[in-house]
Design a protein around this motif. Structure first.
Motif, PDB file in Angstrom:
ATOM      1  N   THR A  62     -36.950 -90.690  18.256  1.00 40.20           N
ATOM      2  CA  THR A  62     -37.921 -89.602  18.375  1.00 40.20           C
ATOM      3  C   THR A  62     -39.058 -89.818  17.382  1.00 40.20           C
ATOM      4  OG1 THR A  62     -36.173 -88.066  19.040  1.00 40.20           O
ATOM      5  CG2 THR A  62     -38.218 -87.113  18.203  1.00 40.20           C
ATOM      6  N   VAL A  63     -40.307 -89.720  17.846  1.00 40.24           N
ATOM      7  CA  VAL A  63     -41.470 -89.891  16.974  1.00 40.24           C
ATOM      8  C   VAL A  63     -42.135 -88.535  16.748  1.00 40.24           C
ATOM      9  CG1 VAL A  63     -43.679 -91.061  16.612  1.00 40.24           C
ATOM     10  CG2 VAL A  63     -41.838 -92.227  17.849  1.00 40.24           C
ATOM     11  N   VAL A  64     -42.284 -88.180  15.474  1.00 39.07           N
ATOM     12  CA  VAL A  64     -42.880 -86.909  15.080  1.00 39.07           C
ATOM     13  C   VAL A  64     -44.121 -87.183  14.245  1.00 39.07           C
ATOM     14  CG1 VAL A  64     -42.521 -84.780  13.766  1.00 39.07           C
ATOM     15  CG2 VAL A  64     -40.645 -85.748  15.109  1.00 39.07           C
ATOM     16  N   ASP A  65     -45.187 -86.458  14.527  1.00 42.46           N
ATOM     17  CA  ASP A  65     -46.447 -86.622  13.809  1.00 42.46           C
ATOM     18  C   ASP A  65     -46.669 -85.404  12.917  1.00 42.46           C
ATOM     19  OD1 ASP A  65     -48.868 -87.660  13.029  1.00 42.46           O
ATOM     20  OD2 ASP A  65     -49.947 -87.089  14.845  1.00 42.46           O
ATOM     21  N   ASP A  66     -47.043 -85.631  11.654  1.00 36.27           N
ATOM     22  CA  ASP A  66     -47.266 -84.519  10.744  1.00 36.27           C
ATOM     23  C   ASP A  66     -48.402 -84.854   9.785  1.00 36.27           C
ATOM     24  OD1 ASP A  66     -45.693 -81.824  10.024  1.00 36.27           O
ATOM     25  OD2 ASP A  66     -46.465 -82.681   8.166  1.00 36.27           O
ATOM     26  N   PHE A  67     -49.090 -83.807   9.341  1.00 35.45           N
ATOM     27  CA  PHE A  67     -50.277 -83.949   8.500  1.00 35.45           C
ATOM     28  C   PHE A  67     -49.938 -84.074   7.015  1.00 35.45           C
ATOM     29  CE2 PHE A  67     -54.308 -82.180   6.662  1.00 35.45           C
ATOM     30  CZ  PHE A  67     -55.200 -83.000   7.316  1.00 35.45           C
ATOM     31  N   ALA A  68     -48.663 -83.946   6.657  1.00 30.35           N
ATOM     32  CA  ALA A  68     -48.258 -83.864   5.249  1.00 30.35           C
ATOM     33  C   ALA A  68     -48.835 -85.016   4.427  1.00 30.35           C
ATOM     34  CB  ALA A  68     -46.740 -83.859   5.139  1.00 30.35           C
ATOM     35  N   HIS A  69     -49.532 -84.671   3.323  1.00 32.59           N
ATOM     36  CA  HIS A  69     -50.091 -85.702   2.452  1.00 32.59           C
ATOM     37  C   HIS A  69     -49.998 -85.311   0.980  1.00 32.59           C
ATOM     38  CE1 HIS A  69     -53.370 -82.978   3.617  1.00 32.59           C
ATOM     39  NE2 HIS A  69     -53.884 -83.191   2.409  1.00 32.59           N
ATOM     40  N   HIS A  70     -49.234 -84.272   0.670  1.00 35.50           N
ATOM     41  CA  HIS A  70     -48.978 -83.851  -0.703  1.00 35.50           C
ATOM     42  C   HIS A  70     -47.470 -83.901  -0.902  1.00 35.50           C
ATOM     43  CE1 HIS A  70     -48.366 -81.055  -4.059  1.00 35.50           C
ATOM     44  NE2 HIS A  70     -49.649 -81.188  -4.361  1.00 35.50           N
ATOM     45  N   PRO A  71     -46.977 -84.289  -2.084  1.00 35.06           N
ATOM     46  CA  PRO A  71     -45.521 -84.440  -2.270  1.00 35.06           C
ATOM     47  C   PRO A  71     -44.704 -83.234  -1.827  1.00 35.06           C
ATOM     48  CG  PRO A  71     -46.675 -85.363  -4.148  1.00 35.06           C
ATOM     49  CD  PRO A  71     -47.726 -84.728  -3.288  1.00 35.06           C
ATOM     50  N   THR A  72     -45.170 -82.032  -2.129  1.00 31.83           N
ATOM     51  CA  THR A  72     -44.425 -80.840  -1.732  1.00 31.83           C
ATOM     52  C   THR A  72     -44.351 -80.720  -0.216  1.00 31.83           C
ATOM     53  OG1 THR A  72     -45.069 -79.687  -3.757  1.00 31.83           O
ATOM     54  CG2 THR A  72     -44.295 -78.332  -1.935  1.00 31.83           C
ATOM     55  N   ALA A  73     -45.457 -80.980   0.456  1.00 34.37           N
ATOM     56  CA  ALA A  73     -45.478 -80.907   1.916  1.00 34.37           C
ATOM     57  C   ALA A  73     -44.618 -82.007   2.529  1.00 34.37           C
ATOM     58  CB  ALA A  73     -46.915 -81.008   2.420  1.00 34.37           C
ATOM     59  N   ILE A  74     -44.634 -83.188   1.930  1.00 32.09           N
ATOM     60  CA  ILE A  74     -43.807 -84.290   2.426  1.00 32.09           C
ATOM     61  C   ILE A  74     -42.331 -83.916   2.362  1.00 32.09           C
ATOM     62  CG2 ILE A  74     -43.056 -86.662   1.958  1.00 32.09           C
ATOM     63  CD1 ILE A  74     -45.944 -87.155   0.918  1.00 32.09           C
ATOM     64  N   GLN A  75     -41.899 -83.386   1.217  1.00 30.86           N
ATOM     65  CA  GLN A  75     -40.502 -83.002   1.072  1.00 30.86           C
ATOM     66  C   GLN A  75     -40.117 -81.899   2.054  1.00 30.86           C
ATOM     67  OE1 GLN A  75     -37.712 -84.237  -1.278  1.00 30.86           O
ATOM     68  NE2 GLN A  75     -37.148 -83.466   0.740  1.00 30.86           N
ATOM     69  N   ILE A  79     -33.839 -90.859   9.298  1.00 25.99           N
ATOM     70  CA  ILE A  79     -35.266 -90.525   9.326  1.00 25.99           C
ATOM     71  C   ILE A  79     -36.041 -91.647   8.651  1.00 25.99           C
ATOM     72  CG2 ILE A  79     -37.029 -88.883   8.579  1.00 25.99           C
ATOM     73  CD1 ILE A  79     -34.815 -86.733   8.527  1.00 25.99           C
ATOM     74  N   TRP A  80     -36.917 -92.279   9.417  1.00 28.55           N
ATOM     75  CA  TRP A  80     -37.777 -93.340   8.892  1.00 28.55           C
ATOM     76  C   TRP A  80     -39.193 -92.790   8.784  1.00 28.55           C
ATOM     77  CZ3 TRP A  80     -34.817 -97.173   7.305  1.00 28.55           C
ATOM     78  CH2 TRP A  80     -33.594 -97.402   7.963  1.00 28.55           C
ATOM     79  N   VAL A  81     -39.788 -92.926   7.609  1.00 30.28           N
ATOM     80  CA  VAL A  81     -41.089 -92.317   7.340  1.00 30.28           C
ATOM     81  C   VAL A  81     -42.158 -93.393   7.203  1.00 30.28           C
ATOM     82  CG1 VAL A  81     -42.427 -90.913   5.716  1.00 30.28           C
ATOM     83  CG2 VAL A  81     -40.036 -90.338   6.195  1.00 30.28           C
ATOM     84  N   ALA A  82     -43.301 -93.163   7.849  1.00 28.83           N
ATOM     85  CA  ALA A  82     -44.504 -93.960   7.615  1.00 28.83           C
ATOM     86  C   ALA A  82     -45.523 -93.035   6.960  1.00 28.83           C
ATOM     87  CB  ALA A  82     -45.039 -94.515   8.927  1.00 28.83           C
ATOM     88  N   PHE A  83     -45.912 -93.345   5.743  1.00 34.08           N
ATOM     89  CA  PHE A  83     -46.818 -92.483   4.982  1.00 34.08           C
ATOM     90  C   PHE A  83     -48.064 -93.262   4.590  1.00 34.08           C
ATOM     91  CE2 PHE A  83     -48.321 -91.011   0.758  1.00 34.08           C
ATOM     92  CZ  PHE A  83     -48.821 -89.779   1.155  1.00 34.08           C
ATOM     93  N   GLU A  84     -49.231 -92.646   4.814  1.00 32.74           N
ATOM     94  CA  GLU A  84     -50.501 -93.286   4.478  1.00 32.74           C
ATOM     95  C   GLU A  84     -51.152 -92.572   3.295  1.00 32.74           C
ATOM     96  OE1 GLU A  84     -54.675 -94.675   6.628  1.00 32.74           O
ATOM     97  OE2 GLU A  84     -53.477 -93.075   7.529  1.00 32.74           O
ATOM     98  N   PRO A  85     -51.255 -93.234   2.134  1.00 33.77           N
ATOM     99  CA  PRO A  85     -51.918 -92.615   0.977  1.00 33.77           C
ATOM    100  C   PRO A  85     -53.436 -92.616   1.175  1.00 33.77           C
ATOM    101  CG  PRO A  85     -50.495 -94.476   0.341  1.00 33.77           C
ATOM    102  CD  PRO A  85     -50.741 -94.561   1.807  1.00 33.77           C
ATOM    103  N   ARG A  86     -53.979 -91.468   1.549  1.00 24.62           N
ATOM    104  CA  ARG A  86     -55.401 -91.404   1.864  1.00 24.62           C
ATOM    105  C   ARG A  86     -56.170 -90.389   1.019  1.00 24.62           C
ATOM    106  NH1 ARG A  86     -57.749 -89.745   5.919  1.00 24.62           N
ATOM    107  NH2 ARG A  86     -59.407 -91.272   6.135  1.00 24.62           N
ATOM    108  N   SER A  87     -55.520 -89.331   0.567  1.00 24.70           N
ATOM    109  CA  SER A  87     -56.263 -88.283  -0.134  1.00 24.70           C
ATOM    110  C   SER A  87     -56.698 -88.775  -1.512  1.00 24.70           C
ATOM    111  CB  SER A  87     -55.404 -87.026  -0.284  1.00 24.70           C
ATOM    112  OG  SER A  87     -54.407 -87.216  -1.271  1.00 24.70           O
TER     113      SER A  87
END
Length: 474
Positions: A333-346, A361-369
């Motif tokens: 299952t692929v889920v898309d989320d806007f989380a980009h702050h540690p609290t939101a990620i958790q 759960i496999w996470v792909a995170f892009e450090p952009r902010s």
């Protein structure tokens, strides 16, 4: 009717407000060097003419009464320079929203470090479903509406029945106005959902963030209300000396309004110790229960019955990129989320663990902010992925802005995750410079992911096309 010209009209907020102003009877045009879908078609459908470049001739031909300057526009933009030379009236987008869209309607402003888009969407839909026809400005793509911004229905505009719901961003307003956007909106009902340090390019530290939220709280009149998260210590500090009525909300027993007995699909709405009813919850996670709690409280304050509140919650559809199920990859299952702050990620990983118990759960995170690309959150990022089986870090956005000692240390971050038993990899600066780096993330996920797993793509950007790669037919 007023003639308005929007410089860089293609952004979600700029384009949405431009179309809303056109619907009000203003004559709106603007410019954008790279106007992409769906905004391109959206503006065309609303009769907004867009010039495809930043050419002074565009501005002179439009002969606007005022020029709307978004916070992505800075000195050096040729249209802005001509507007200054010709002494044309300039206005920031938030100031325009306050004047044209909020005006004398009841102003409902949702602020906080996290959850603004979701809570604003919930609140706008709560009022809409009950027939109040609110106007709104949402900083994302809402699930229940075809637009991110619209004016109050004409019959209700500037009457006692007119409501405008605004996502209150603490980011600055324009190059000439460094106030937080939400300071323009003069809330009658204000929400502070949470406060943490973010936007390191705007705020020096957490105290600076608290300072702007204090100013926001001081805008609420005596006949209004400030809804404050009673479980957040920073919020408590900001509202400690109120000048308006304050009601708290949250999960703890001391809150005026409480979400109790939270499950994946519902929670009990409790007011001052009395259970009012069970509220449907269509988005998992305690943080989303709190978001919906806020929408319920606002609905009740605006005169909705409990039955209407329950109906609004049950029919709510999440905004795009907020725990959005977008497809499958290798049977996962692929889920898309806007989380980009540690609290939101958790919070996102926790919600996924509750929704898909026992699944990797496999996470792909892009450090952009501007905050997550620096080492400000080095420790927090090493801790917030608990519950994930592995993390792929995309390329650090524009790393040349910071010295090596200032940048997020990817080697240390991945080493910390591996010490916790979490697989990790990242795209190096050199790999990113070579281009097509999303393929590296895709290749790693190919190796890790098995049928039945969950893949979470967390980014406030495009992630070098990773989503499209994952969802492409095999």
């Amino acid at each position: 009717m007023e003639k308005l010209f929007f410089i860089r009209i293609g952004g979600t907020a700029m384009g949405g407000v431009a179309a809303a102003c056109q619907r009000q009877g203003n004559l709106v045009s603007g410019s954008e060097a790279d106007l992409y879908e769906p905004m391109k078609s959206y503006l065309a459908e609303h009769g907004v003419h867009v010039f495809p470049s930043f050419d002074p001739a565009n501005l002179l031909a439009a002969q606007p009464d005022r020029v709307v300057v978004g916070n992505a526009v800075s000195r050096g933009n040729e249209e802005l320079e001509v507007a200054l030379e010709h002494r044309q009236g300039l206005i920031s987008l938030p100031a325009l929203v306050a004047e044209k869209l909020i005006d004398r309607n009841t102003s409902i402003v949702i602020a906080g470090t996290h959850g603004k888009t979701t809570t604003t969407s919930m609140t706008a839909w709560m009022l809409e479903q009950a027939g109040l026809e609110p106007g709104f400005l949402i900083g994302g793509v809402p699930g229940n509406f075809d637009e991110s911004c619209r004016p109050v229905a004409p019959a209700r505009h500037n009457t006692e029945g007119g409501y405008f719901v605004t996502e209150g961003d603490e980011y600055d307003s324009a190059y000439f106005d460094k106030r937080s956007k939400f300071l323009h909106y003069r809330p009658d009902i204000a929400v502070i959902n949470n406060i943490e340090f973010d936007h390191a390019d705007i705020f020096e530290n957490l105290d600076a963030v608290k300072r702007t939220f204090r100013l926001f709280a001081r805008l609420v009149p005596r006949n209004g209300v400030l809804l404050a998260n009673g479980d957040d210590v920073n919020v408590a500090e900001v509202v400690a000396e109120p000048v308006c009525p304050v009601e708290t909300f949250g999960l703890s027993a001391g809150c005026t309004w409480r979400a109790d007995n939270v499950t994946l699909t519902s929670f009990d709405l409790v007011h001052e110790g009395q259970t009012l009813g069970q509220i449907p919850l269509v988005m998992p996670g305690e943080h989303n229960a709190v978001n919906m709690l806020v929408a319920c409280v606002i609905g009740l304050r605006c005169g909705l019955t409990l039955t209407q509140v329950i109906a609004g919650a049950a029919s709510f559809r999440p905004p795009k990129r907020r725990l959005e199920l977008i497809g499958e990859f290798q049977g996962a299952t692929v889920v898309d989320d806007f989380a980009h702050h540690p609290t939101a990620i958790q919070a996102t990983i926790t919600a996924l663990g509750q929704s898909y118990p026992g699944r990797k759960i496999w996470v792909a995170f892009e450090p952009r902010s501007n905050t997550t690309t620096r080492n400000i959150f080095q420790e927090e990022l090493s801790e917030c992925f608990a519950g994930a089986s592995g993390v792929c870090f995309g390329a650090t956005d524009r790393p040349w802005r910071y010295s090596e000692s200032e940048r997020l240390n990817m080697d240390a971050l991945v080493a910390s995750l591996r010490a916790q038993g979490i697989h990790g990899m990242y795209v190096s600066i050199e790999q990113a410079q070579a281009g097509n780096w999303g393929e590296l993330i895709y290749a790693q996920l190919q190796q890790w992911v098995q049928p039945g797993d969950v893949v979470a793509v967390l980014s406030n950007g495009n992630f070098d096309g990773l989503r499209a790669r994952l969802l492409a037919p095999a």
